[in-house]
Design an enzyme around this catalytic site. Structure first.
Site, PDB file in Angstrom:
ATOM      1  N   ARG A   1     -25.765 114.532  49.065  1.00  0.00           N
ATOM      2  CA  ARG A   1     -27.023 113.824  48.789  1.00  0.00           C
ATOM      3  C   ARG A   1     -28.227 114.772  48.832  1.00  0.00           C
ATOM      4  NH1 ARG A   1     -25.468 108.221  51.889  1.00  0.00           N
ATOM      5  NH2 ARG A   1     -24.858 107.133  49.995  1.00  0.00           N
TER       6      ARG A   1
ATOM      7  N   LYS B   1     -10.624  94.598  48.708  1.00  0.00           N
ATOM      8  CA  LYS B   1     -10.763  93.149  48.575  1.00  0.00           C
ATOM      9  C   LYS B   1     -11.210  92.690  47.193  1.00  0.00           C
ATOM     10  CE  LYS B   1     -12.251  92.280  53.297  1.00  0.00           C
ATOM     11  NZ  LYS B   1     -13.470  91.940  54.029  1.00  0.00           N
TER      12      LYS B   1
ATOM     13  N   GLY C   1     -18.392 104.137  46.671  1.00  0.00           N
ATOM     14  CA  GLY C   1     -18.142 105.093  47.740  1.00  0.00           C
ATOM     15  C   GLY C   1     -16.750 105.682  47.782  1.00  0.00           C
TER      16      GLY C   1
ATOM     17  N   GLY D   1     -22.925 101.131  47.097  1.00  0.00           N
ATOM     18  CA  GLY D   1     -23.385  99.746  46.957  1.00  0.00           C
ATOM     19  C   GLY D   1     -24.372  99.595  45.816  1.00  0.00           C
TER      20      GLY D   1
HETATM   21  P1  AMP Z   1     -13.320  99.467  48.747  1.00  0.00           P
HETATM   22  O1  AMP Z   1     -14.386  99.934  49.676  1.00  0.00           O
HETATM   23  O2  AMP Z   1     -13.273  97.979  48.553  1.00  0.00           O
HETATM   24  O3  AMP Z   1     -13.300 100.225  47.461  1.00  0.00           O
HETATM   25  O4  AMP Z   1     -11.955  99.737  49.503  1.00  0.00           O
HETATM   26  C1  AMP Z   1     -11.515 101.008  49.829  1.00  0.00           C
HETATM   27  C2  AMP Z   1     -10.486 100.906  50.876  1.00  0.00           C
HETATM   28  O5  AMP Z   1      -9.393 100.151  50.398  1.00  0.00           O
HETATM   29  C3  AMP Z   1      -9.909 102.250  51.269  1.00  0.00           C
HETATM   30  O6  AMP Z   1     -10.249 102.514  52.601  1.00  0.00           O
HETATM   31  C4  AMP Z   1      -8.429 102.088  51.101  1.00  0.00           C
HETATM   32  O7  AMP Z   1      -7.660 102.625  52.148  1.00  0.00           O
HETATM   33  C5  AMP Z   1      -8.260 100.594  51.058  1.00  0.00           C
HETATM   34  N1  AMP Z   1      -7.019 100.224  50.376  1.00  0.00           N
HETATM   35  C6  AMP Z   1      -6.665 100.499  49.127  1.00  0.00           C
HETATM   36  N2  AMP Z   1      -5.415 100.075  48.888  1.00  0.00           N
HETATM   37  C7  AMP Z   1      -4.969  99.520  50.019  1.00  0.00           C
HETATM   38  C8  AMP Z   1      -3.750  98.904  50.407  1.00  0.00           C
HETATM   39  N3  AMP Z   1      -2.745  98.807  49.552  1.00  0.00           N
HETATM   40  N4  AMP Z   1      -3.624  98.430  51.667  1.00  0.00           N
HETATM   41  C9  AMP Z   1      -4.667  98.551  52.536  1.00  0.00           C
HETATM   42  N5  AMP Z   1      -5.849  99.114  52.233  1.00  0.00           N
HETATM   43  C10 AMP Z   1      -5.995  99.597  50.985  1.00  0.00           C
END
Ligand code: AMP
Length: 404
Positions: free
Chosen positions: A34, A205, A362, A385
């Site tokens: 950054r 999620k 991120g 974000g």
């Molecule tokens: P996000 O911030 O929503 O993009 O989520 C990123 C996070 O999702 C990372 O820390 C990954 O470890 C987690 N992630 C991705 N695939 C999986 C999975 N199959 N099981 C658990 N966590 C996951």
């Protein structure tokens, strides 16, 4: 107004940067991305004969107060940033242990063209996160011109990112170069993309990405879904997901998205196979199973080789690519293969086919860095974000404040 068009010579320019960087226990900045990305704006202002007053937040001092209810100034001070900043802009920086008080005013009153001041953490004031008018006004008095280059904080309606801009007329405020590049990247993808457009959406999620997925249906030809999100889709389609991370209450949303995609002509690619483990750990026993056939004792941790092959083929045929979210638990080496392979496919499509690729969000940014391919894609966003909200089609407060 564009930064290049502002007359800044002999003026004091108040610049909101995003120096919310990780700092270790020894006070060393451990990721200077950054600071590096903010440097061109600062250097430009200095070259044009301006004096520069920098302000930024760092961490969450209001939420993580000391036991006696006061701010932990030692933990959240911006002072450790100075050395790294000086290296990047090639000149000395004066640190002011104050943001709007007498010390700050006195330092600004003395500043000469070519000099740089860094003010203390804007979040030491409770009014920062409330977008407080009085704090914003006091900040505005520290510069003749306001430049916002803090893309990572542009989705926040805070005093130093949004409210402060009210106190400057249109010809005395602008985006910095980093902010401009982020906006151009999103605009290129959202409004003028070369087709086919492929969005790769992963992460934990579905609920975090529903708005993005809905927006993508308006212009993406293909949407690739990976990460734990894919298990919610799999469950919705009647698949077995075992112990995988899943949102059981989001299966209706998943089905709805699949239906909408069909009616809008967007092809959704879900994983064909899954790397499953017994436990959530790097060294757990693992195997590859077809998607939707995860047994009760197992959990999905990465996409499998057939998914990698199919997804890479779709990516190779794309002219515009957006990547937000990893394909698996990429923080664990044994389950990073799917994510790394997708990073390679995106880099290949960029280099060999001239595709425009934007990495936004991120964790996909960490993933592309981990794969060592950040310089082989078109644009890597600095705002997780903020980029997500921009891509969802929202008007970010920090951007609106400069444009209005
Ligand atoms: P996000 O911030 O929503 O993009 O989520 C990123 C996070 O999702 C990372 O820390 C990954 O470890 C987690 N992630 C991705 N695939 C999986 C999975 N199959 N099981 C658990 N966590 C996951």
């Amino acid at each position: 107004m564009k930064l290049q068009d502002l007359d800044v010579t002999d003026k004091t320019v108040l610049v909101r940067v995003d120096f919310n960087v990780p700092i270790d226990e020894d006070g060393q900045v451990t990721d200077d991305t950054r600071i590096d990305k903010a440097a061109p704006t600062i250097r430009h202002l200095l070259e044009e004969g301006a004096a520069v007053v920098l302000m930024s937040h760092l961490g969450r001092p209001q939420q993580e107060k000391l036991e006696d209810g006061t701010i932990d100034k030692e933990k959240f001070t911006l002072r450790p940033v100075i050395t790294t900043l000086e290296d990047h802009i090639g000149c000395q920086v004066t640190f002011v242990e104050d943001t709007i008080g007498e010390e700050a005013k006195a330092a600004v009153a003395k500043i000469e063209p070519g000099q740089v001041i860094l003010l203390e953490n804007t979040r030491f004031y409770a009014g920062e996160e409330k977008g407080d008018e009085d704090l914003a006004k006091a900040l505005s008095e520290l510069g003749d011109i306001y430049v916002n280059d803090a893309f990572g904080a542009a989705h926040r309606e805070h005093a130093s990112t949004a409210t402060v801009a009210k106190f400057f007329p249109a010809d005395k405020k602008s985006f910095g170069f980093l902010m401009g590049a982020e906006l151009d990247g999103a605009d290129k993808l959202l409004n003028h993309p070369a087709h086919p457009v492929t969005a790769i959406v992963g992460g934990a999620k579905v609920s975090d990405k529903i708005l993005l997925l809905e927006k993508l249906l308006d212009f993406a030809d293909n949407i690739i879904i990976g990460g734990a999100m894919a298990y919610t889709f799999s469950l919705a389609k009647g698949g077995k997901v075992g112990k995988s991370l899943v949102e059981r209450n989001k299966t209706d949303n998943a089905l709805e998205l699949l239906k909408k995609a069909e009616s809008k002509g967007t092809t959704i690619y879900l994983p064909l196979d899954t790397v499953v483990g017994k436990e959530f750990s790097n060294d757990t026993v693992s195997k590859v199973v077809p998607a939707g056939e995860i047994e009760d004792e197992w959990q999905g941790l990465d996409i499998g080789p057939k998914s990698v092959e199919k997804f890479s083929e779709v990516i190779a045929g794309s002219k515009s690519i957006l990547w937000n979210g990893p394909m698996g638990v990429f923080e664990m080496k044994n389950f990073a293969k799917g994510t790394n392979a997708i990073a390679e496919a995106v880099a290949r499509a960029t280099e060999e086919n001239g595709a425009y690729s934007l990495i936004g969000g991120g964790d996909s940014v960490s993933a592309i860095n981990q794969a060592g391919l950040a310089d082989q894609v078109s644009f890597v966003s600095t705002g997780g974000g903020a980029m997500l909200e921009l891509l969802e089609g929202k008007e970010l407060p920090g951007i609106k404040a400069i444009n209005s």
